[in-house]
Design an enzyme around this catalytic site. Sequence first.
Site, PDB file in Angstrom:
ATOM      1  N   ASN A  10       0.878  -1.171   0.000  1.00  0.00           N
ATOM      2  CA  ASN A  10       0.000   0.000   0.000  1.00  0.00           C
ATOM      3  C   ASN A  10       0.916   1.223   0.000  1.00  0.00           C
ATOM      4  OD1 ASN A  10      -1.750   2.079   0.507  1.00  0.00           O
ATOM      5  ND2 ASN A  10      -2.354   1.384   2.552  1.00  0.00           N
ATOM      6  N   LYS A  12       0.229   4.270  -0.229  1.00  0.00           N
ATOM      7  CA  LYS A  12      -0.359   5.474   0.392  1.00  0.00           C
ATOM      8  C   LYS A  12      -0.099   6.696  -0.496  1.00  0.00           C
ATOM      9  CE  LYS A  12      -0.077   3.182   4.827  1.00  0.00           C
ATOM     10  NZ  LYS A  12       0.068   3.266   6.276  1.00  0.00           N
ATOM     11  N   HIS A  95      -9.338   1.284   5.315  1.00  0.00           N
ATOM     12  CA  HIS A  95      -8.017   1.458   5.932  1.00  0.00           C
ATOM     13  C   HIS A  95      -8.148   2.387   7.143  1.00  0.00           C
ATOM     14  CE1 HIS A  95      -3.856   2.602   6.565  1.00  0.00           C
ATOM     15  NE2 HIS A  95      -3.549   1.476   5.945  1.00  0.00           N
ATOM     16  N   GLU A  97      -6.484   4.802   8.106  1.00  0.00           N
ATOM     17  CA  GLU A  97      -6.348   6.235   7.807  1.00  0.00           C
ATOM     18  C   GLU A  97      -7.655   6.778   7.232  1.00  0.00           C
ATOM     19  OE1 GLU A  97      -2.753   5.657   5.563  1.00  0.00           O
ATOM     20  OE2 GLU A  97      -1.809   5.024   7.438  1.00  0.00           O
ATOM     21  N   GLU A 167      -4.988  -4.750  10.791  1.00  0.00           N
ATOM     22  CA  GLU A 167      -3.923  -3.764  10.982  1.00  0.00           C
ATOM     23  C   GLU A 167      -4.159  -3.025  12.295  1.00  0.00           C
ATOM     24  OE1 GLU A 167      -2.069  -2.546   6.935  1.00  0.00           O
ATOM     25  OE2 GLU A 167      -3.790  -1.266   7.280  1.00  0.00           O
ATOM     26  N   GLY A 173       3.079   2.302  10.823  1.00  0.00           N
ATOM     27  CA  GLY A 173       4.055   3.383  10.654  1.00  0.00           C
ATOM     28  C   GLY A 173       4.803   3.745  11.922  1.00  0.00           C
ATOM     29  N   SER A 213       3.937  -2.174  10.269  1.00  0.00           N
ATOM     30  CA  SER A 213       5.387  -2.269  10.430  1.00  0.00           C
ATOM     31  C   SER A 213       5.947  -3.636  10.025  1.00  0.00           C
ATOM     32  CB  SER A 213       5.817  -1.900  11.858  1.00  0.00           C
ATOM     33  OG  SER A 213       5.439  -0.560  12.145  1.00  0.00           O
TER      34      SER A 213
HETATM   35  P1  13P Z   1       3.377   0.376   7.682  1.00  0.00           P
HETATM   36  O1  13P Z   1       3.866  -0.893   7.025  1.00  0.00           O
HETATM   37  O2  13P Z   1       4.116   1.609   7.205  1.00  0.00           O
HETATM   38  O3  13P Z   1       3.312   0.267   9.168  1.00  0.00           O
HETATM   39  O4  13P Z   1       1.855   0.597   7.173  1.00  0.00           O
HETATM   40  C1  13P Z   1       0.946  -0.436   7.290  1.00  0.00           C
HETATM   41  C2  13P Z   1      -0.274  -0.068   6.540  1.00  0.00           C
HETATM   42  O5  13P Z   1      -1.020   0.811   6.953  1.00  0.00           O
HETATM   43  C3  13P Z   1      -0.547  -0.763   5.277  1.00  0.00           C
HETATM   44  O6  13P Z   1      -1.826  -0.513   4.832  1.00  0.00           O
END
Ligand code: 13P
Length: 251
Positions: A10, A12, A95, A97, A167, A173, A213
Site C-alpha cells: 500500500n 499510500k 483502511h 487512515e 492492521e 508506521g 510495520s
Molecule cells: P506500515 O507498514 O508503514 O506500518 O503501514 C501499514 C499499513 O497501513 C498498510 O496498509
Amino acid sequence: MSRTYLIAGNWKMNKTPREAAALAEAVKGMKKGPATRKMIAPSFVCIPAVADILKGSDVTLAAQNMASVESGAHTGETSVLMLKELGVESVILGHSERRHVYGETDAIINDKVKLALAHGLEVILCIGETLEEREAGRVEDVCFGQLEGGLSGVGSDDMKNIAIAYEPVWAIGTGKTATPADAQAVHQACRGKIAGLYSASVADSVVIQYGGSVKPGNAAELMAQNDIDGALVGGASLDADSFAGIVAFDG
Ligand code: 13P
C-alpha cells in the site's frame, strides 16, 4: 487449507507517476514462492502508468480507496467505473487512515464493499483497534464490529472476493509490530467470527493479512502463524529491496 499468501504494497500518498512506474517495474521482477501473490496499490493518479507496466504480469493492481457511489456530483472522488476501465482488479477499503483521519464509518465502508463486489472487484477490508481500545481490552469487540459492519449484506458467494487485513492502528508506521503470537490470536478470533457469520468453509478459505510495520526481518515469523495469510505493507513497500525481502519471505 489452500490459502495463498497475499503480499500487498500500500503505497499510500507516496511516489509520483514516474517513480511509481519504476517501482512497479521492480515489483514485476521480484521472485516469489509458488504460494504467494503480489499486489500493489498506487495512488489514483499513478494507476494508469502502473497499469501499463503490470499488463500481463503476475502482479495484481489495486486501488487504495474508491467512492461509495458509482457516479455523480462528488467532487474529488474516484469511482469504481473509472478504476475498472484502468484495469484495477482489487481495492483496499476501510483502511485505518480512511476511518480515523477521514471519518469513514462502517456504514460508508460497507456501501463501498458492496459496490466494489457488484462490479467484480476483489476487496481487502481493513480492520484493527487503536491503542486505547487495545488497552481497554476491546480488541475483539472492535474487530468483530468492523467485520460485521463492513460485511453486512455480503453473501457467502461473494466472500471468495474478500480478503481481510488486520492492521492494529498502533502498529502502523510506528515500527511497533504486534508479536506474531498476538497477531495470530486476533487472526484466529476473526476467522472464528467469520465462521459464525458464514460457515467453517468460508472461514477456512478467507485470506487474512497482517499489516503494521511489516519488514523483511519480521515477515517470515508472522507468515509462519497458522492464521496469517499475507501482509499489507506500507513503508517497507516503498523501497524495492525491502519489499522484495518481504515478497520472498519463504525464500
Ligand atoms: P506500515 O507498514 O508503514 O506500518 O503501514 C501499514 C499499513 O497501513 C498498510 O496498509
